[in-house]
Each structure stands twice: as structure tokens, then as C-alpha cells.
Design an enzyme around this catalytic site. Structure first.
Site, short mmCIF file in Angstrom:
data_model
loop_
_atom_site.label_atom_id
_atom_site.label_comp_id
_atom_site.label_asym_id
_atom_site.label_seq_id
_atom_site.Cartn_x
_atom_site.Cartn_y
_atom_site.Cartn_z
N ARG A 176 0.82 -1.32 0.24
CA ARG A 176 -0.04 -0.08 0.01
C ARG A 176 1.13 1.30 -0.05
O ARG A 176 2.12 1.37 0.52
CB ARG A 176 -1.09 -0.11 1.32
CG ARG A 176 -1.79 -1.03 1.26
CD ARG A 176 -2.89 -1.10 2.72
NE ARG A 176 -2.09 -0.92 3.87
CZ ARG A 176 -1.65 0.04 4.39
NH1 ARG A 176 -1.89 1.27 4.15
NH2 ARG A 176 -0.86 -0.21 5.45
N LYS A 322 -8.06 -2.93 1.20
CA LYS A 322 -8.05 -2.03 2.44
C LYS A 322 -8.95 -0.58 2.43
O LYS A 322 -9.36 -0.10 3.47
CB LYS A 322 -6.60 -1.78 2.67
CG LYS A 322 -5.65 -3.02 3.19
CD LYS A 322 -6.57 -3.55 4.35
CE LYS A 322 -5.37 -4.70 4.96
NZ LYS A 322 -6.06 -5.35 6.12
N HIS A 343 -9.48 -5.75 12.92
CA HIS A 343 -8.50 -6.19 12.23
C HIS A 343 -7.92 -7.31 12.91
O HIS A 343 -7.05 -7.28 13.64
CB HIS A 343 -7.37 -5.12 12.02
CG HIS A 343 -6.12 -5.63 11.07
ND1 HIS A 343 -4.83 -5.37 11.25
CD2 HIS A 343 -6.29 -6.15 9.86
CE1 HIS A 343 -4.19 -5.56 10.40
NE2 HIS A 343 -4.98 -6.41 9.50
N SER A 361 1.37 -7.35 11.34
CA SER A 361 1.82 -8.48 10.45
C SER A 361 3.09 -9.11 11.10
O SER A 361 3.89 -8.55 11.64
CB SER A 361 2.45 -7.56 9.22
OG SER A 361 3.11 -8.26 8.15
N LYS A 365 -1.48 -14.29 13.49
CA LYS A 365 -2.92 -14.22 13.35
C LYS A 365 -3.34 -15.45 12.43
O LYS A 365 -4.36 -15.98 12.72
CB LYS A 365 -3.58 -12.84 13.68
CG LYS A 365 -3.11 -12.24 12.05
CD LYS A 365 -4.16 -10.87 12.21
CE LYS A 365 -4.00 -10.12 11.01
NZ LYS A 365 -2.50 -9.49 10.70
N THR A 366 -2.81 -15.15 11.03
CA THR A 366 -3.27 -16.27 10.23
C THR A 366 -3.00 -17.65 10.48
O THR A 366 -3.66 -18.42 10.30
CB THR A 366 -2.54 -15.99 8.71
OG1 THR A 366 -2.82 -14.56 8.30
CG2 THR A 366 -2.90 -16.77 7.59
N ASP A 380 -8.59 -11.94 8.41
CA ASP A 380 -8.29 -10.61 8.52
C ASP A 380 -8.97 -9.63 8.80
O ASP A 380 -8.74 -8.69 9.50
CB ASP A 380 -7.60 -10.35 7.13
CG ASP A 380 -6.75 -8.70 7.18
OD1 ASP A 380 -6.08 -8.69 8.12
OD2 ASP A 380 -6.75 -8.17 6.41
N ARG A 452 2.49 -12.03 -2.25
CA ARG A 452 1.15 -12.21 -1.75
C ARG A 452 0.07 -13.27 -2.50
O ARG A 452 0.65 -13.28 -3.70
CB ARG A 452 0.12 -11.03 -1.77
CG ARG A 452 0.67 -9.85 -0.60
CD ARG A 452 0.05 -10.12 0.62
NE ARG A 452 0.41 -9.21 1.60
CZ ARG A 452 -0.19 -8.83 2.91
NH1 ARG A 452 -1.01 -9.71 3.14
NH2 ARG A 452 0.38 -7.77 3.61
#
Length: 567
Positions: A176, A322, A343, A361, A365-366, A380, A452
């Protein structure tokens, strides 16, 4: 390098900045944080499995964390009985069979509109001022997108292990562009009153937006063909938003098809009136940026009152995703009753127990949400309303750096036909004698460390089909504390949970970002400051209110310690 003492000082400074919070619990916790930080027991490396387990189990007298890949025989019956159930989620779970529905073929609402009235047939002329394109590709099927991508030479097809996967390169923008994100400050509007204006939510004028909008529309109006995707954000129909994307290229429609909730029937399209539209003119640059007091020739600008946004100069797919997330962070808390956007990742057990995983990041969490023994709700972005938890998205957007089938089996196996790779290095396929095919190399980060993959959520075998579950039993704030300031796992009071939610503390360690060679402390409010449109305390108040109402337990966990216990 930051020392333990220096990091505690950073916490003290962060606490001082939050002492104005209207909630007394949060204020009291902020005042006592430095004492807490100095008094925690620093846990050295534990040399035995028994010692590690004993330490893990002794840090809280509350129900244990959901354990990743945990043998349930090692959890006592007493602790299992302590976990309360969500009957609604349990009922939904019992009705789900994730293995017997062909989701790829069931998505078939494609429309190819041709002729001089192509744009008029879906109201692009009156709503946006786009008249001229003679062909509008609306909500193409996965197979059609794959064919368009190849015919348009928009990238290459990678021979991934589990199926041919389209791969694109987004040029110099591999992430981003936060300094180029703008929100229109409309005088006297609701958004002017409520948006948390500053370095994250930078303001621009209605006049500048109108210039950008006119330029984007004129560009689209010069094209012979455009791609239009109409879909949804938010799995709960009560708060679901209808979103429309106008794109130049097939792969961009592929990206939003993966990431947003896809229409299930043609009737969804026949009655579709968007709540918000994004015109993505990524191939164009904004040459007037200096006169307009913007930061560069890239512009990602949102006008909340006009229900429209424009994108210039960046091909990065994540700007689409986003951007809508930032808007959900505005809409949901402003609704009646107020809902909490988050988030975080989320999953649900077979007994209906929902868990949330907050983290910046690289904090896991993933990884922790993709548990083969639990159903994945999403990885996410989620909302929390009076019914429980719901996913915003229809897919996942995972980092691929150092990805292997051994360390992330679910994500690795999701990379197959209909997934899309973005900025992932390729190498020649050694099994191809003609040297004409390529395979992804997830360990080559010369292009970027932010490679990604986007994929529809049904690529995860045990995804939770309703995409909605009950109120969370456990909320885990994940941190990578490299300085020994925090204990391995802590149970948090509502006030403490609010503090850590507002702080969003972690440490960047070598390998997480280019140029990071030693641990660096960082804070990101609400574990996603870059996407929070309102004042952060607005979200923290909602979190505390919902935790109290639904009896949710909150924990702060050192991600490396947790993974060491559970893998």
C-alpha cells in the site's frame, strides 16, 4: 537495539498519551503499566517440555487459549467444561459440510454487456458518467477471468503444486501507499465531524476530489472495454454493504472476486444498487499533485458523502481491499446499534466456541486461525454485532514469504487454480524440458518481502460456510516482544484489554521488513492504525462493552512462545 528498560520507557510514553481516555479502567491501567512492566517475571528459555507446559498453564486461572494442533487428551476435562458454548454457532456448525459443494462452478452470474447501451444497462452513465465502453465484463466466472488474463497478457501462469495459478507483477508498488491515501473533508458533513483527521486520515478538499474523479471517469470513458465487479462486504445481511469496482484489467476483477463476497444468484445483480463505488484508474498518474497539495502522482482518494473513491498510479491489489475496510471502520461504529469492526482473524470450534486473533503483520494471526481442528471464519477483517462475529470478506490475502507446505500447509494448498499470486518470484520449472513454464519461489525476496496470494475462502478445506458465528469466548492479542518486557501469556481485565488494544504493541524483528536488522519496538493502535477512520478510543469502548456483555476472555500472548507450546 532497544533494551528492556528502553522498551518499558516506550510503554510509559504510550500510557501517558492514553490517560485522557474517558474510561476509568483504562486510565488506571495506563498509570500502573510501568509498574506492571517492571514486575513481570522474565521467562528464560525453558529447557524441558514439562517446564514449558507448566509455565504456560500457570500464567492464568482462566479457560486456556485455544491450542493450535493440540492433542485434546492433554487438556483436562475440568478445563474443557469451563468453556461456555455458543448455541447459535454450534447449530450452524452442525449443518455445515465443507467438502461436498463445488464452490467454483456455483459462482456463475457472469454478464457480458455489449453495444452502445452496455454502460447504460447497469446505470454507469447516470451514476458515474461513464458512457462510451462498448463492452462491459460484469462478474466474470473464475474460468472466464483466467482466460481473459492470459489473452490480455496480464501476467503468467505458474505451475503451482496444486494447480496452475495466475501470477501478476504490480511494478514498483508492492504494498500500500499510505502517504497517498486521502479522505475528502466535506464542510458541515457527518464525516467531517467524526473522522479522526491526521497523518493516517489525511484530508483533501472536495474540489481536488472532483478533479481526480473527472480524470478517472474520462480515462474509463476512452476505453473500449471495462471490467465491473458487484459484490458485498460483510457476511451479516443486517450490516452488509454493496460495493462496486470499475477496473481496466481482468486480474484486478479477479482480485476483488477472490476477496469480496460474491453474488450467489443473478437476482443479486438485477437489483444491485451500490453503497460505494471504487474507480481504479491504476494505469494513470496524477500529474497535478503538487498544485493539489498531495504527496505524489499516486492518489487513493475517498469521498464518503459522494459514496465514491478513485485510485491513480498504483497497481497494488491491496488498495482495493483495504480501502473498503477503512470505510467499514467508519460505517459500523456509526450505525445503530453500534458494531465493532476489527483487524483480526477468527475461527470457531466444533462446539461453537469462537476465538479472535489480533496482531500486526508477522505476529501469527493467520497461522493460529488456520487450525485443521477448527473452522476458519476469516483471516483478516471482521465485525462484532449483536448476533456475534462475521467476516467482511469472501477470501484471504496471505503473505507468501518463506511459504512451504510444512510450515503453512493450508495456505500452501490453497495456491491452485482461481488463486492469484502477486509479486512472487518465479523460476523455470525443472520438469519442463522446453523451459517454457515457471514455478513460484517463495524464498526469493529480491522483488519484495511482501509477496502475496489471494484466494477464495473455499480453498481452505475447513472454512466455516456461514461466515458468521457466536460471540467470542476468547480474544487473543498477539505480540512479538523481543525485549522481555511482557510475560509469555497473560489474562487481561477489560481495562487492560483496552490498553493493549489501543497500543497495538509488537517488535519488528529481522526479516519482517526490508532493512530491519535488529528488534525495533512499534505501536499500531487497534492492531491496524492505518485503517482506523475514527478515534481509536471509539473502538476500544466498543470492545470493552462487548467483552463485558458477552463474558469474553482476553489474553496477551507472545506469539513465539505460544507457537512453541502448541506445534
Amino acid at each position: 537495539m532497544f533494551s528492556r528498560k528502553a522498551t518499558i520507557t516506550l510503554f510509559q510514553r504510550r500510557s501517558s498519551s492514553l490517560l485522557g481516555h474517558p474510561n476509568a479502567q483504562a486510565q488506571n491501567y495506563c498509570r500502573s503499566l510501568s509498574v506492571c512492566a517492571r514486575s513481570v517475571v522474565h521467562v528464560p528459555k525453558l529447557c524441558s517440555q514439562q517446564q514449558r507446559r507448566a509455565t504456560f498453564d500457570s500464567v492464568s486461572d482462566a479457560p486456556p487459549l485455544p491450542r493450535h494442533h493440540l492433542d485434546t487428551s492433554s487438556v483436562s476435562l475440568q478445563r474443557q467444561q469451563q468453556r461456555f458454548k455458543s448455541s447459535a454457532a454450534a447449530t450452524a456448525t452442525s449443518q455445515v459440510d465443507c467438502n461436498h459443494i463445488d464452490d467454483r462452478s456455483s459462482y456463475n452470474v457472469s454478464q457480458t454487456l455489449t453495444g452502445p447501451n452496455a454502460c447504460r444497462s447497469i446505470n454507469l452513465d447516470k451514476s458515474l458518467g461513464i458512457f462510451s465502453p462498448n463492452t462491459v465484463y460484469r462478474n466474470l466466472t473464475f474460468q472466464e477471468l483466467f482466460e481473459h488474463e492470459q489473452n490480455n497478457n496480464e501476467g503468467i501462469v505458474a505451475n503451482a503444486k496444486y494447480g496452475p495459478t495466475f501470477s501478476v507483477d504490480t511494478g514498483k508498488f508492492t504494498g500500500r501507499s499510505p502517504q497517498d491515501k486521502w479522505i475528502v473533508r466535506n464542510p458541515g458533513s457527518e464525516s467531517e465531524q467524526h473522522v479522526d483527521w491526521g497523518s493516517v486520515n489525511q484530508e483533501t478538499s472536495p474540489e481536488v476530489f472532483d478533479e481526480l474523479y473527472d480524470k478517472a471517469v474520462k480515462h474509463m470513458d476512452k476505453l473500449d472495454k471495462i471490467y465491473v465487479f458487484d459484490g458485498f462486504c460483510g457476511a451479516n445481511p443486517k450490516s452488509q454493504k454493496k460495493v462496486r469496482f470499475i477496473h481496466e484489467m481482468a486480474w484486478q476483477q479477479h482480485f476483488v472476486t477472490n476477496m469480496f463476497i460474491r453474488p450467489s444468484t443473478s437476482d443479486d445483480l438485477n437489483t444491485f444498487e451500490p453503497d460505494f463505488t471504487i474507480i481504479n484508474a491504476c494505469s494513470q498518474v496524477n500529474e497535478d499533485w503538487e498544485r493539489q497539495n498531495l504527496n505524489s502522482e499516486v492518489a487513493v482518494a475517498f469521498n464518503i458523502e459522494k459514496k465514491c473513491a478513485v485510485i491513480f498510479g498504483t497497481w497494488y491489489g491491496g488498495e482495493n481491499k483495504k480501502g473498503i475496510f477503512s470505510l467499514m471502520n467508519y460505517w459500523l461504529p456509526m450505525s445503530t446499534p453500534a458494531m465493532l469492526p476489527m483487524h483480526c482473524s477468527a475461527n470457531v470450534g466444533k462446539g461453537g466456541d469462537t476465538a479472535l486473533f489480533f496482531g500486526l503483520s508477522g505476529t501469527g494471526k493467520t497461522t493460529l486461525s488456520a487450525d485443521p481442528h477448527r473452522y476458519l471464519i476469516g483471516d483478516d477483517e471482521h465485525g462484532w454485532d449483536d448476533d456475534g462475529i462475521f467476516n467482511f470478506e469472501g477470501g484471504c490475502y496471505a503473505k507468501t514469504i518463506n511459504l512451504s507446505e510444512q510450515n503453512e500447509p493450508d495456505i500452501f494448498r490453497a495456491i491452485k487454480t482461481d488463486a492469484m499470486l502477486e509479486n512472487v518470484a518465479m523460476e523455470q520449472d525443472g520438469n519442463d524440458s522446453n523451459n517454457e513454464s515457471f514455478v513460484p519461489n517463495f524464498f526469493d525476496t529480491e522483488k519484495t518481502q511482501n509477496g502475496r496470494v489471494s484466494y477464495p475462502i473455499h480453498h481452505i478445506d475447513n472454512f466455516f460456510r456461514p461466515q458468521m458465528a457466536g460471540h467470542p469466548e476468547n480474544i487473543i492479542f498477539l505480540t512479538c516482544d523481543a525485549f522481555g518486557v511482557l510475560p509469555p501469556v497473560s489474562k487481561l481485565s477489560p481495562g487492560q484489554a483496552m490498553y493493549h488494544f489501543l497500543s497495538g504493541y509488537t517488535a519488528k524483528v529481522a526479516g519482517t521488513e526490508r532493512g530491519v536488522k535488529e528488534p525495533t519496538a512499534t505501536f499500531s493502535g487497534c492492531f491496524g492504525a492505518a485503517f482506523m477512520t475514527l478515534c481509536h478510543t471509539r473502538y476500544a469502548d466498543l470492545l470493552a462493552e462487548k467483552m463485558k456483555k458477552h463474558g469474553s476472555h482476553a489474553y496477551l500472548g507472545m506469539v513465539h512462545f505460544i507457537l512453541y507450546q502448541l506445534l
